[in-house]
Design a protein around this motif. Structure first.
Motif, PDB file in Angstrom:
ATOM      1  N   UNK A  89       0.845  -1.184   0.000  1.00 31.24           N
ATOM      2  CA  UNK A  89       0.000   0.000   0.000  1.00 31.24           C
ATOM      3  C   UNK A  89       0.887   1.243   0.000  1.00 31.24           C
ATOM      4  N   UNK A  90       0.389   2.263  -0.654  1.00 29.43           N
ATOM      5  CA  UNK A  90       1.076   3.548  -0.648  1.00 29.43           C
ATOM      6  C   UNK A  90       0.037   4.631  -0.406  1.00 29.43           C
ATOM      7  N   UNK A  91       0.396   5.608   0.390  1.00 34.81           N
ATOM      8  CA  UNK A  91      -0.480   6.741   0.647  1.00 34.81           C
ATOM      9  C   UNK A  91      -0.200   7.781  -0.439  1.00 34.81           C
ATOM     10  N   UNK A  92      -1.245   8.120  -1.196  1.00 37.53           N
ATOM     11  CA  UNK A  92      -1.132   9.076  -2.294  1.00 37.53           C
ATOM     12  C   UNK A  92      -2.013  10.278  -1.968  1.00 37.53           C
ATOM     13  N   UNK A  93      -1.487  11.477  -2.189  1.00 32.14           N
ATOM     14  CA  UNK A  93      -2.265  12.701  -2.002  1.00 32.14           C
ATOM     15  C   UNK A  93      -2.606  13.271  -3.368  1.00 32.14           C
ATOM     16  N   UNK A  94      -3.900  13.365  -3.636  1.00 31.41           N
ATOM     17  CA  UNK A  94      -4.420  13.953  -4.865  1.00 31.41           C
ATOM     18  C   UNK A  94      -4.928  15.344  -4.509  1.00 31.41           C
ATOM     19  N   UNK A  95      -4.465  16.352  -5.213  1.00 30.91           N
ATOM     20  CA  UNK A  95      -4.853  17.729  -4.929  1.00 30.91           C
ATOM     21  C   UNK A  95      -5.678  18.250  -6.103  1.00 30.91           C
ATOM     22  N   UNK A  96      -6.930  18.603  -5.813  1.00 28.28           N
ATOM     23  CA  UNK A  96      -7.786  19.173  -6.856  1.00 28.28           C
ATOM     24  C   UNK A  96      -7.230  20.523  -7.292  1.00 28.28           C
ATOM     25  N   UNK A  97      -7.633  20.973  -8.457  1.00 28.22           N
ATOM     26  CA  UNK A  97      -7.157  22.260  -8.976  1.00 28.22           C
ATOM     27  C   UNK A  97      -7.426  23.390  -7.985  1.00 28.22           C
ATOM     28  N   UNK A  98      -8.530  23.348  -7.285  1.00 22.43           N
ATOM     29  CA  UNK A  98      -8.882  24.373  -6.309  1.00 22.43           C
ATOM     30  C   UNK A  98      -8.166  24.247  -4.976  1.00 22.43           C
ATOM     31  N   UNK A  99      -7.383  23.175  -4.788  1.00 23.81           N
ATOM     32  CA  UNK A  99      -6.600  23.023  -3.571  1.00 23.81           C
ATOM     33  C   UNK A  99      -7.079  21.964  -2.588  1.00 23.81           C
ATOM     34  N   UNK A 100      -8.285  21.437  -2.771  1.00 25.60           N
ATOM     35  CA  UNK A 100      -8.780  20.406  -1.854  1.00 25.60           C
ATOM     36  C   UNK A 100      -7.954  19.132  -2.000  1.00 25.60           C
ATOM     37  N   UNK A 156      -3.491   3.306  -1.627  1.00 25.54           N
ATOM     38  CA  UNK A 156      -3.707   2.582  -2.875  1.00 25.54           C
ATOM     39  C   UNK A 156      -2.865   1.308  -2.831  1.00 25.54           C
ATOM     40  N   UNK A 157      -3.469   0.207  -3.206  1.00 26.13           N
ATOM     41  CA  UNK A 157      -2.801  -1.089  -3.146  1.00 26.13           C
ATOM     42  C   UNK A 157      -1.651  -1.180  -4.145  1.00 26.13           C
ATOM     43  N   UNK A 158      -0.597  -1.835  -3.717  1.00 27.06           N
ATOM     44  CA  UNK A 158       0.542  -2.109  -4.584  1.00 27.06           C
ATOM     45  C   UNK A 158       0.063  -2.867  -5.823  1.00 27.06           C
ATOM     46  N   UNK A 198       5.025   5.692  -1.786  1.00 27.29           N
ATOM     47  CA  UNK A 198       4.353   6.106  -0.559  1.00 27.29           C
ATOM     48  C   UNK A 198       4.662   7.573  -0.275  1.00 27.29           C
ATOM     49  N   UNK A 199       3.609   8.395  -0.196  1.00 23.60           N
ATOM     50  CA  UNK A 199       3.761   9.825   0.050  1.00 23.60           C
ATOM     51  C   UNK A 199       3.683  10.684  -1.198  1.00 23.60           C
ATOM     52  N   UNK A 200       3.512  10.067  -2.367  1.00 21.15           N
ATOM     53  CA  UNK A 200       3.415  10.817  -3.625  1.00 21.15           C
ATOM     54  C   UNK A 200       2.296  11.850  -3.568  1.00 21.15           C
ATOM     55  N   UNK A 201       2.579  13.049  -4.088  1.00 20.60           N
ATOM     56  CA  UNK A 201       1.582  14.110  -4.203  1.00 20.60           C
ATOM     57  C   UNK A 201       1.435  14.473  -5.680  1.00 20.60           C
ATOM     58  N   UNK A 202       0.190  14.529  -6.156  1.00 20.92           N
ATOM     59  CA  UNK A 202      -0.093  14.952  -7.522  1.00 20.92           C
ATOM     60  C   UNK A 202      -1.213  15.998  -7.498  1.00 20.92           C
ATOM     61  N   UNK A 223       0.080   5.511 -16.005  1.00 23.57           N
ATOM     62  CA  UNK A 223       1.416   4.977 -16.246  1.00 23.57           C
ATOM     63  C   UNK A 223       2.270   4.912 -14.986  1.00 23.57           C
ATOM     64  N   UNK A 224       1.693   5.286 -13.849  1.00 24.54           N
ATOM     65  CA  UNK A 224       2.430   5.279 -12.587  1.00 24.54           C
ATOM     66  C   UNK A 224       1.925   4.136 -11.714  1.00 24.54           C
ATOM     67  N   UNK A 225       2.676   3.046 -11.695  1.00 23.80           N
ATOM     68  CA  UNK A 225       2.287   1.851 -10.941  1.00 23.80           C
ATOM     69  C   UNK A 225       2.687   2.007  -9.480  1.00 23.80           C
ATOM     70  N   UNK A 226       1.760   1.671  -8.611  1.00 23.97           N
ATOM     71  CA  UNK A 226       1.973   1.801  -7.172  1.00 23.97           C
ATOM     72  C   UNK A 226       2.963   0.754  -6.673  1.00 23.97           C
ATOM     73  N   UNK A 227       3.911   1.246  -5.888  1.00 23.91           N
ATOM     74  CA  UNK A 227       4.856   0.397  -5.163  1.00 23.91           C
ATOM     75  C   UNK A 227       5.147   1.115  -3.845  1.00 23.91           C
ATOM     76  N   UNK A 228       5.866   0.462  -2.964  1.00 20.03           N
ATOM     77  CA  UNK A 228       6.229   1.107  -1.700  1.00 20.03           C
ATOM     78  C   UNK A 228       7.010   2.393  -1.947  1.00 20.03           C
ATOM     79  N   UNK A 229       7.738   2.455  -3.059  1.00 26.06           N
ATOM     80  CA  UNK A 229       8.539   3.639  -3.379  1.00 26.06           C
ATOM     81  C   UNK A 229       7.673   4.878  -3.636  1.00 26.06           C
TER      82      UNK A 229
END
Length: 107
Positions: free
Chosen positions: A1-12, A18-20, A96-100, A88-94
């Motif tokens: 599992x990796x914790x991913x932060x998705x940021x909406x255009x408005x900032x939310x 997300x599972x590996x 964890x913490x990704x922000x998009x 195209x970005x496959x989840x792995x432990x590496x």
């Protein structure tokens, strides 16, 4: 599992685990994150899962392949450094913490 932060255009922000083996796009789709349409379902054929990767993560991700680079030409206001297709970005432990951050709109 990796914790991913998705940021909406408005900032939310939406922080989800997300599972590996899944993709960043599938994590958004499966958790109802707005701003990633993923019209082609992950086939790298539409560019509607375009995001801007947080600058701290750009060099930590695998490089774009030719197909992703070509599809980014069709994305809304692509950034030559930060734009990626989440299919195209496959989840792995590496990852964890990704922000998009989502663009203002998809194509």
């Amino acid at each position: 599992m990796a914790k991913i932060t998705y940021v909406e255009h408005g900032g939310r922000e939406h922080v989800v685990e997300v599972a590996t083996g899944l993709t960043v796009m599938e994590g958004a789709r499966d958790n109802g994150i707005p701003g990633i349409e993923a019209d082609c379902g992950g086939a790298c054929a539409c560019s509607t899962c375009h995001v801007y990767v947080d600058p701290a993560w750009v060099d930590r991700l695998p490089p774009r392949d030719a197909m992703e680079a070509d599809m980014l030409d069709f994305a809304w206001q692509p950034d030559p450094v930060r734009s990626r297709l989440t299919c195209q970005l496959k989840i792995s432990d590496a990852l964890d913490g990704l922000r998009v951050q989502m663009p203002e709109k998809q194509i």
